[in-house]
Design a protein around this motif. Structure first.
Motif, PDB file in Angstrom:
ATOM      1  N   TRP A 115      13.696 -27.105  -4.649  1.00 53.56           N
ATOM      2  CA  TRP A 115      14.396 -28.211  -5.296  1.00 53.56           C
ATOM      3  C   TRP A 115      13.457 -28.883  -6.281  1.00 53.56           C
ATOM      4  O   TRP A 115      12.254 -28.956  -6.038  1.00 53.56           O
ATOM      5  N   CYS A 116      14.022 -29.377  -7.365  1.00 49.18           N
ATOM      6  CA  CYS A 116      13.247 -30.039  -8.415  1.00 49.18           C
ATOM      7  C   CYS A 116      14.086 -31.193  -8.955  1.00 49.18           C
ATOM      8  O   CYS A 116      15.312 -31.066  -9.077  1.00 49.18           O
ATOM      9  N   ASN A 120      12.314 -34.063 -14.082  1.00 49.18           N
ATOM     10  CA  ASN A 120      10.991 -33.457 -14.176  1.00 49.18           C
ATOM     11  C   ASN A 120      11.040 -32.239 -15.109  1.00 49.18           C
ATOM     12  O   ASN A 120      11.010 -31.088 -14.684  1.00 49.18           O
ATOM     13  N   ALA A 123       8.229 -29.533 -14.735  1.00 50.85           N
ATOM     14  CA  ALA A 123       8.401 -28.631 -13.590  1.00 50.85           C
ATOM     15  C   ALA A 123       9.558 -27.665 -13.820  1.00 50.85           C
ATOM     16  O   ALA A 123       9.460 -26.478 -13.486  1.00 50.85           O
ATOM     17  N   ARG A 124      10.631 -28.148 -14.392  1.00 51.74           N
ATOM     18  CA  ARG A 124      11.785 -27.269 -14.653  1.00 51.74           C
ATOM     19  C   ARG A 124      11.381 -26.119 -15.573  1.00 51.74           C
ATOM     20  O   ARG A 124      11.708 -24.961 -15.314  1.00 51.74           O
ATOM     21  N   TYR A 127       9.135 -23.629 -13.582  1.00 55.83           N
ATOM     22  CA  TYR A 127       9.869 -22.737 -12.671  1.00 55.83           C
ATOM     23  C   TYR A 127      10.723 -21.721 -13.425  1.00 55.83           C
ATOM     24  O   TYR A 127      10.759 -20.544 -13.069  1.00 55.83           O
ATOM     25  N   ASP A 149      18.930 -33.975  -8.679  1.00 56.36           N
ATOM     26  CA  ASP A 149      18.014 -32.847  -8.528  1.00 56.36           C
ATOM     27  C   ASP A 149      18.727 -31.527  -8.764  1.00 56.36           C
ATOM     28  O   ASP A 149      19.936 -31.487  -9.005  1.00 56.36           O
ATOM     29  N   TYR A 152      16.881 -24.480  -7.218  1.00 55.43           N
ATOM     30  CA  TYR A 152      16.517 -23.271  -7.952  1.00 55.43           C
ATOM     31  C   TYR A 152      16.396 -22.100  -6.986  1.00 55.43           C
ATOM     32  O   TYR A 152      16.049 -22.276  -5.818  1.00 55.43           O
TER      33      TYR A 152
END
Length: 163
Positions: A115-116, A120, A123-124, A127, A149, A152
């Motif tokens: 999870w993100c 962010n 971070a996205r 990933y 959120d 992913y």
């Protein structure tokens, strides 16, 4: 924990975390969370330390990345779910997170999920560049921070799974 003059090159060592790593892992965890301006500060540094020592290190497989004997990043995984991937802000962009994530992908028996926070963007991008794809967007009702959120998933290719 500022990097030295040669701030781009680092020799990193990955290893499985042990109980004695709780303070070092917690330092990275707290610093990483506090560097995210959109994230509310819900817990004290001491509460972060207790969480790492009493929950994360006990429930998850935790791998740390060290530079010169200092923990600079860690990944906590519970089965096929990456629960935490944090890098100390002084070391972001220097390869520790990539190395930890690649090791998790290499060792995974199947797909990986994480999870993100939608806010962010860094971070996205991180990933997605490493093969994770969004599978679900939420309004944040299910997380402690109450922030939107994204779930992913990284899918292991069938040929890889059969090796």
């Amino acid at each position: 924990m500022r990097p030295g003059p040669d701030c781009r090159r680092m020799i990193l060592r990955l290893r499985t975390a042990v109980a004695g790593d709780a303070d070092g892992v917690a330092r990275v965890f707290s610093a990483s969370l506090r560097a995210l301006s959109f994230l509310p500060e819900l817990h004290t540094v001491e509460e972060d330390r207790r969480f790492i020592g009493n929950i994360a290190l006990k429930e998850c497989e935790v791998v740390v990345a060290e530079h010169d004997g200092v923990i600079v990043s860690f990944l906590a995984r519970l089965n096929g779910t990456i629960r935490h991937l944090h890098t100390h802000p002084d070391f972001v962009g220097r390869g520790a997170g990539s190395l930890l994530l690649q090791a998790a992908q290499d060792e995974a028996a199947g797909d990986l999920e994480l999870w993100c926070f939608q806010a962010n963007a860094h971070a996205r991008q991180f990933y997605e560049a490493r093969g994770f794809r969004p599978v679900r967007f939420t309004d944040g009702e299910g997380n402690e921070e109450r922030l939107p959120d994204i779930q992913y998933r990284w899918r292991r290719r069938k040929a890889e799974a059969n090796e």
